[in-house]
Design a protein around this motif. Structure first.
Motif, PDB file in Angstrom:
ATOM      1  N   ASP A  11       8.710   3.734  -6.114  1.00 15.00           N
ATOM      2  CA  ASP A  11       7.928   4.908  -5.725  1.00 15.00           C
ATOM      3  C   ASP A  11       6.617   4.867  -6.508  1.00 15.00           C
ATOM      4  O   ASP A  11       6.636   4.736  -7.742  1.00 15.00           O
ATOM      5  N   LYS A  12       5.501   4.996  -5.808  1.00 13.99           N
ATOM      6  CA  LYS A  12       4.212   4.878  -6.475  1.00 13.99           C
ATOM      7  C   LYS A  12       3.149   5.651  -5.701  1.00 13.99           C
ATOM      8  O   LYS A  12       3.433   6.245  -4.648  1.00 13.99           O
ATOM      9  N   GLU A  13       1.929   5.655  -6.208  1.00 10.14           N
ATOM     10  CA  GLU A  13       0.815   6.260  -5.497  1.00 10.14           C
ATOM     11  C   GLU A  13       0.390   5.339  -4.349  1.00 10.14           C
ATOM     12  O   GLU A  13       0.556   4.123  -4.414  1.00 10.14           O
ATOM     13  N   TYR A  14      -0.159   5.937  -3.293  1.00 12.20           N
ATOM     14  CA  TYR A  14      -0.645   5.141  -2.162  1.00 12.20           C
ATOM     15  C   TYR A  14      -1.750   4.188  -2.640  1.00 12.20           C
ATOM     16  O   TYR A  14      -2.649   4.580  -3.370  1.00 12.20           O
ATOM     17  N   GLU A  28      -1.597   2.044  -4.863  1.00 16.86           N
ATOM     18  CA  GLU A  28      -1.490   1.661  -6.277  1.00 16.86           C
ATOM     19  C   GLU A  28      -0.977   0.233  -6.383  1.00 16.86           C
ATOM     20  O   GLU A  28      -0.033  -0.165  -5.695  1.00 16.86           O
ATOM     21  N   GLN A  79       0.804  -1.227   0.000  1.00 19.48           N
ATOM     22  CA  GLN A  79       0.000   0.000   0.000  1.00 19.48           C
ATOM     23  C   GLN A  79       0.836   1.277   0.000  1.00 19.48           C
ATOM     24  O   GLN A  79       0.437   2.274  -0.595  1.00 19.48           O
ATOM     25  N   ASP A  80       1.973   1.261   0.664  1.00 21.21           N
ATOM     26  CA  ASP A  80       2.731   2.505   0.869  1.00 21.21           C
ATOM     27  C   ASP A  80       3.251   3.099  -0.443  1.00 21.21           C
ATOM     28  O   ASP A  80       3.342   2.420  -1.474  1.00 21.21           O
ATOM     29  N   GLU A  81       3.627   4.372  -0.375  1.00 23.09           N
ATOM     30  CA  GLU A  81       4.115   5.073  -1.560  1.00 23.09           C
ATOM     31  C   GLU A  81       5.538   4.663  -1.932  1.00 23.09           C
ATOM     32  O   GLU A  81       5.949   4.808  -3.086  1.00 23.09           O
ATOM     33  N   TYR A  82       6.298   4.170  -0.936  1.00 23.74           N
ATOM     34  CA  TYR A  82       7.644   3.663  -1.229  1.00 23.74           C
ATOM     35  C   TYR A  82       7.754   2.256  -0.645  1.00 23.74           C
ATOM     36  O   TYR A  82       7.498   2.041   0.543  1.00 23.74           O
TER      37      TYR A  82
END
Length: 442
Positions: A68-71, A73, A47-50
């Motif tokens: 690195d991504k959207e929460y 995503e 779930q996390d952004e990193y």
């Protein structure tokens, strides 16, 4: 414990996984330095952004990917095992278990009894709680997995032990208190067995379960399914029309108590009770958004509602189909009167259409089984032989194995078409689908 390997089955085009060159056959080892037990660990950790993902390539090389991504995503991967773990089987010997009433010689998967809390969340399966460990409870609370669907049968601990043939079944009910205190949404079911958990016992169970409101959102009462293969099993009798009316009266009494305070009806009788009692189905608002469709609660009312809304749309179109068509529909005894009514309504709108509707008696499992989802290809083939079927035969989707064209007895749609010399069309679950399939021009 056996360690499961999480092998990538497919990668979604344009996804993070494809961009990072994750490929089918790669093995997921860790996320953020933690090993993955199952799909819940995976979904929680990505779930996390990193995140840091460790994968093992087919070559044996290990890649540590920093992402690195959207929460929330998704990575865009599908695993060979959708649960990412083995399925847990049931250790109970319930007096009402339908799998114990199956004949020998069917495919192996039909004899598997699941009692997996993870499938309760993922697929809506009902669990008895007897196979749920403290670790399972902790993870449900940690990940806030809901709703969890629970097979109560009764809140009488001694009777529950008897019904499940498990000496821990009564004690397992205490797990509901833990889920309630954690604010986990739940749904429940009671499989009603005549002379066992009905009448005063049912009244007690409903009363006891109200203390879990509002987190326990609904409880369905369904009649036990009795096949003809019950030799050596606990003696159970079918319910009568008078029994069904008694159940409905009890349900209505409790709905009248609960609705003014909570704004929903909580306790529901499945469609079979109303048909057996020869009473009208409840109206749409009584179903509280259809929380228990898979238990047959409101399935027919929803189908009728969708159907007549779609029929009104057709009427407003003013379409006049000149081509003459002759079709047929087949279904189980339970839904037959309703399918016949809907087919007649379409014919009234399309006068060049002829539709014959045939009820199929379940000779394979026995005449007491009336739902279409337990019909076999051989019963359909045998009972429709020589009938006027027209250009197409329409069958409900639930007669087939999910996602396939195979009946319970391993007969295929192609086999049935060959036997009856007619094109078979499968109708999806909605009323709109029913109309579209009926009026489809070949």
């Amino acid at each position: 414990m056996k360690e499961n390997k999480h092998i990538v089955k497919s990668v979604l085009a344009g996804s993070i996984a494809q961009e990072l060159e994750i490929e089918p056959g790669d093995e997921l080892l860790e996320i953020n330095g933690e090993k993955i037990t199952d799909i819940f660990d995976y979904q929680y950790l990505i779930q996390d952004e990193y995140i840091e993902v460790l994968v093992k390539k087919l070559s044996g090389e290990e890649w540590l990917l920093e992402i690195d991504k959207e929460y929330e995503e998704e990575l865009g991967v599908e695993f060979e095992n959708g649960l990412m773990d083995d399925y847990r089987s049931c250790t109970n010997k319930c007096i009402f278990c339908f799998i114990d009433q199956m004949p020998e010689g069917m495919r192996e998967t039909l004899y598997f009894k699941d009692d997996d809390s993870r499938l309760s969340f993922l697929q809506g399966n009902y669990v008895t709680l007897t196979n749920m460990s403290e670790h399972d409870i902790d993870r449900i609370i940690k990940y806030h997995l809901s709703p969890i669907n629970i097979s109560f049968q009764t809140t009488n601990p001694e009777l529950r032990c008897k019904m499940l043939h498990n000496r821990f079944a009564g004690e397992a009910l205490k797990k509901v208190d833990i889920l309630y205190e954690a604010g986990i949404t739940m749904n429940g079911q009671i499989v009603l067995c005549k002379g066992v958990n009905d009448r005063q016992e049912l009244e007690r169970s409903i009363s006891d379960l109200t203390k879990y409101l509002p987190y326990l959102e609904s409880v369905s009462i369904v009649p036990v399914g009795l096949s003809k293969f019950r030799d050596g099993l606990f003696p159970l009798e079918p319910f009568t029309k008078e029994d069904a009316r008694e159940v409905i009266e009890l349900v209505r009494k409790w709905q009248d108590k609960i609705y003014p305070e909570y704004g929903f009806h909580f306790i529901h009788a499945s469609d079979e009770w109303y048909i057996l009692a020869e009473e009208d189905l409840p109206q749409v608002p009584c179903y509280d958004g259809y929380l228990q469709l898979e238990n047959g609660v409101g399935m027919l009312r929803l189908l009728l509602t969708e159907f007549y809304e779609a029929l009104d749309e057709e009427r407003r179109k003013g379409i006049n189909r000149d081509k003459k068509q002759k079709i047929s529909l087949a279904t189980g005894l339970l839904a037959y009167p309703y399918i016949k009514e809907m087919a007649a309504a379409v014919v009234d709108l399309y006068p060049n259409l002829t539709a014959n509707v045939y009820p199929i008696t379940n000779e394979f499992f026995g005449e007491r089984i009336t739902v279409s989802g337990l019909l076999t290809g051989q019963d359909i083939s045998r009972q429709l032989a020589g009938k006027e079927l027209g250009e197409r035969l329409l069958l409900p989707q639930n007669v087939l194995r999910s996602g396939e064209t195979v009946f319970l007895d391993d007969m295929t749609v192609a086999d049935l078409e060959k036997a009856l010399q007619v094109k078979v069309d499968i109708v999806k679950s909605s009323g709109r689908d029913l109309i579209d399939t009926i009026i489809k021009v070949s």
